[in-house]
Design a protein around this motif. Structure first.
Motif: not given
Length: 297
Positions: A103-114
């Motif tokens: 899927g396209a992904g969301g803005n959850g906890f791993d969205a900014t982990a990188l």
């Protein structure tokens, strides 16, 4: 009609994790999936959460019949080149039992982990539109070179390819028009969780009609792509609609009967986890696995 489950990667492998996957196979589930996140929402955010690919690799070695997969992987922290190599290896270890939910992904906890800002919905859709076709090529061609807006590959080699030919199946999670088009062009299945706007304040009837609308849009996307929509499996991941299908065995049979009649071919339920949004009676979950399809037929 198929019935599958999700096993969240929250348990150490040697402290109940292995038994969870073996138990799902013994109960007769068609497939067992897991989320592909670095972490997830509360209350899981601060507890154990293991990687999807190693977990599925261990599950592939421990089981022998049940299909396995992600539900879902996204571009949030994955690159098509490295992901393709891992998937080919996983498909080999499992003997060709892997489905990639993507899927396209969301803005959850791993969205900014990188270390980057969370992408907007438009940016996620743009990346997804490049991610899926490139991954398709990487899993079907021996050598791929690609220069895109977001992803590059320079002679990326993937010999011997997947056990499943021409590649392992994609189950594309989508509700918007761009995602639906990707499902129509590249998917062997389409995945939905329903309309998220209805989860807390909607009714089961409103959710049912929203799903009907999604199925109609999928049919339209397939027609525009020149594809028979009957070629795609339609997968409903439960737990995110106003319904409470695990409240009792009869509640599930009613829910599943209505949604199979609507056009879904696979319904996925979560293995219960106490004190979370997926809390349910384990005995009901087990009875659903062993008896529900016989009643529906």
């Amino acid at each position: 009609m198929r019935l599958s489950t999700v096993i969240l990667p929250t348990t150490r492998w040697h402290d109940g994790g292995r038994e969870a996957w073996l138990g799902a196979e013994q109960l007769g589930f068609h497939a067992a999936y897991t989320y592909d996140h670095l972490s997830w929402r509360v209350p899981f955010r601060d507890g154990p959460w293991f990687g999807a690919i190693p977990t599925l690799t261990a599950a592939a070695a421990a089981t022998g019949r049940m299909r396995l997969g992600t539900l879902v992987t996204s571009p949030n922290f994955r690159h098509p080149v490295t992901l393709a190599k891992e998937l080919i290896s996983l498909d080999d270890i499992s003997g060709g039992r892997i489905t990639l939910g993507v899927g396209a992904g969301g803005n959850g906890f791993d969205a900014t982990a990188l270390g980057h800002e969370a992408w907007t919905p438009r940016e996620r859709a743009d990346r997804f539109a490049e991610f899926v076709p490139l991954l398709d090529r990487l899993l079907t061609e021996e050598s791929v070179t690609h220069r895109g807006a977001f992803y590059s590959a320079d002679g990326a080699r993937n010999v011997p390819g997947c056990v499943q030919r021409p590649r392992l199946p994609f189950a594309v999670a989508a509700t918007g028009p761009r995602g639906m088009r990707l499902a129509a062009r590249h998917g062997q299945a389409w995945v939905t969780t329903g309309d998220p706007k209805l989860y807390e304040t909607g009714t089961p009837e409103e959710s049912y009609e929203a799903l009907r609308g999604q199925l109609e849009r999928l049919d339209k996307a397939c027609a525009e792509a020149g594809r028979d929509s009957g070629e795609l499996d339609r997968v409903l991941l439960t737990g995110f609609t106003p319904d409470r299908p695990l409240e009792s065995f009869d509640a599930f049979v009613d829910f599943a009967g209505r949604h199979f009649a609507l056009g879904f071919t696979e319904i996925v339920i979560h293995r219960p986890i106490a004190d979370t949004m997926f809390a349910a009676d384990r005995a009901v979950w087990e009875r659903i696995a062993t008896e529900a399809l016989a009643q529906l037929r």
